[in-house]
Design an enzyme around this catalytic site. Structure first.
Site, PDB file in Angstrom:
ATOM      1  N   HIS A 179     -19.001 -11.634  -2.731  1.00  0.00           N
ATOM      2  CA  HIS A 179     -17.897 -11.606  -3.686  1.00  0.00           C
ATOM      3  C   HIS A 179     -17.840 -10.279  -4.437  1.00  0.00           C
ATOM      4  CE1 HIS A 179     -16.795 -15.702  -2.851  1.00  0.00           C
ATOM      5  NE2 HIS A 179     -18.015 -16.127  -3.123  1.00  0.00           N
ATOM      6  N   LYS A 200      21.228   4.967  10.749  1.00  0.00           N
ATOM      7  CA  LYS A 200      22.398   4.637   9.939  1.00  0.00           C
ATOM      8  C   LYS A 200      23.469   3.970  10.791  1.00  0.00           C
ATOM      9  CE  LYS A 200      25.936   6.624   6.913  1.00  0.00           C
ATOM     10  NZ  LYS A 200      26.321   7.780   6.069  1.00  0.00           N
TER      11      LYS A 200
END
Length: 514
Positions: free
Chosen positions: A273, A133
């Protein structure tokens, strides 16, 4: 300058601390980190000595103190902060190196709940979040791999850049978020709650990809934080070849899932595929591979191969005969690696000995798929072939036909719906899938298989809605059929099977794959 070091992962700790001391930092530390620094002769002050507040509750409270969090969160450029820090004797802490208790490792070890709970870090995440922070004034380091670059920057400039601090801030918040997600996931699992109200998923990036499914799409590859017991693509070791692509990864996962269906003997799977174009069993791995490749040599070109036994020299030589994108196997003999090293671009993945086990099976686990604005989560389709299929035709399958039906059914689960698979007892003969009509899938498979389908078994991933699909299968040469059943026309379909003299069994289990 103050730096606070408190890490469970002590890789690179001592050299990093030594570098900070050379740069004039005073070190604060706790517990095992302090002990490691003292053994190495690195000067460091115990946090409790600095705060003048003892560690309490068996070490549960050490760093939760205003002198620590005030030092981390204080803003030197804010007058009010400066005044309060001065009034309370708080010195700014400009670097925090913290990584958290080994929660995941403790869970993976099989520890009891009480021990796991103790590995839920409290002070660590608080310090990391506070440092992140206040990134404008604090450098936070949660990953030992960042020690070297931070030290180099400090040595060069006497400070870290805002760009570096922002990068480390993002990493810090991701670190604590992943940690909390792991805790939430464990608690849900312990409660037998696979689909919690709030779902948090956490993965580590393995690599960036050159692109996604197509060159205009970006992509990256992630994996779970801990390796599961079963073989996976994500935790396989890449021995050689070009960088894995997005499509390689999907096809390798499909190939691995299918080869795991047949642990009882050597099996070869070829995927193109995301669709099986070759599957075969044999007592010899090389024969299984050659048989699988011969099913559709055109599609096998540029395919992905999965094998469930160690690749020896003979199998490697067979693999080298055809252009392949990737191979995944439990292991490779030294001779096999030497043969395949000539194929510089061929990706070789070593999945580990679990893949060669006769007990290896697809495990029950969850799988997720993204949709626009959300995610769908489900149990993975890992149902094993049932032993209590129901014979509904006048003729029961012969032992040879039953073997072929069970083979076809396992393969059918891995073909896109509507899925149709023709096989004998040890090899795929032809498959049709991904069609909007089941009869079209049958016709496609029949056209591919030709005369080889005479005397074959056929599997359908869902029920036949009309008899036309079954009629086409019989016309192609199938003598027996396995399907889930459940159609309002089941009696009509069964009657059609009897007309053709086919044996039909119902599984009661559907295997849609979208």
């Amino acid at each position: 300058m103050l730096a606070l070091l408190s890490v469970s992962d002590k890789r690179g700790l001592v050299p990093f601390a030594q570098g900070l001391v050379r740069l004039g930092f005073e070190l604060l530390s706790t517990g095992g980190t302090l002990a490691a620094l003292q053994v190495a002769g690195v000067p460091a002050k115990k946090v409790s000595d600095y705060t003048q507040s003892p560690e309490i509750l068996g070490g549960r409270v050490k760093t939760l103190h205003p002198r620590i969090h005030g030092g981390i969160l204080g803003r030197p450029d804010v007058e009010g902060d400066q005044a309060e820090m001065a009034a309370h004797g708080i010195t700014p802490i400009s670097l925090v190196a913290v990584n958290l208790y080994p929660f995941r490792q403790t869970v993976a070890s099989g520890a009891l709940e009480a021990e796991v709970i103790e590995q839920i870090d409290i002070g660590g995440p608080a310090m990391v979040r506070a440092s992140a922070k206040n990134f404008r004034h604090v450098t936070v380091v949660v990953d030992p791999d960042d020690y070297e670059s931070v030290l180099l920057e400090l040595e060069r400039s006497r400070a870290t850049s805002e760009e570096t601090r922002r990068r480390l801030m993002r990493k810090a918040f991701a670190h604590t978020a992943a940690y909390d997600a792991s805790i939430a996931g464990w608690l849900s699992k312990e409660a037998g709650e696979p689909f919690p109200h709030e779902l948090s998923l956490t993965f580590q990036r393995v690599q960036g990809l050159r692109y996604g499914e197509n060159p205009h799409q970006r992509g990256a590859f992630y994996r779970e934080h801990s390796a599961p017991d079963e073989p996976t693509v994500a935790f396989s070791r890449v021995l050689q070849g070009k960088e894995l692509s997005y499509n390689n990864i999907l096809d390798l996962d499909a190939a691995l899932g299918l080869v795991l269906e047949f642990p009882e003997q050597p099996c070869a799977v070829i995927i193109k595929h995301n669709t099986p174009c070759g599957v075969a069993l044999d007592e010899s791995l090389v024969t299984a591979y050659r048989t699988a490749r011969a099913i559709d040599e055109v599609s096998a070109f540029g395919g992905i191969v999965a094998l469930n036994r160690e690749v020896d020299r003979a199998c490697a030589e067979a693999l080298a005969e055809t252009f392949l994108e990737a191979v995944i196997a439990p292991s490779y003999s030294a001779e096999a690696q030497q043969v395949l090293s000539a194929k510089k671009n061929l990706r070789l993945l070593e999945a580990g000995p679990a893949l060669a086990s006769s007990a290896a099976r697809p495990r029950a686990q969850l799988e997720a798929r993204s949709v626009s604005g959300g995610l769908v989560l489900q149990d993975k389709d890992s149902v094993e072939p049932p032993l209590d299929w129901k014979v509904v035709s006048k003729r029961a399958p012969t032992p040879e036909e039953e073997r072929a039906l069970r083979f076809a059914w396992r393969v059918c689960k891995h073909v896109k719906s509507n899925a149709i698979v023709f096989s004998n007892g040890s090899r795929l003969l032809a498959a049709g899938g991904g069609q909007t009509s089941r009869v079209d899938s049958v016709k496609i498979a029949a056209a591919r298989g030709g005369e080889a389908l005479k005397g074959s078994a056929v599997a359908s991933d869902a029920f036949f809605p009309f008899r036309d699909g079954l009629d086409e299968a019989a016309r192609a040469g199938a003598t027996c059929v396995v399907q889930p059943g459940g159609s309002v026309r089941d009696s009509e379909i069964i009657a059609a099977a009897d007309e053709h003299g086919m044996a039909m069994v119902l599984t009661g289990v559907r295997h849609f794959r979208h």
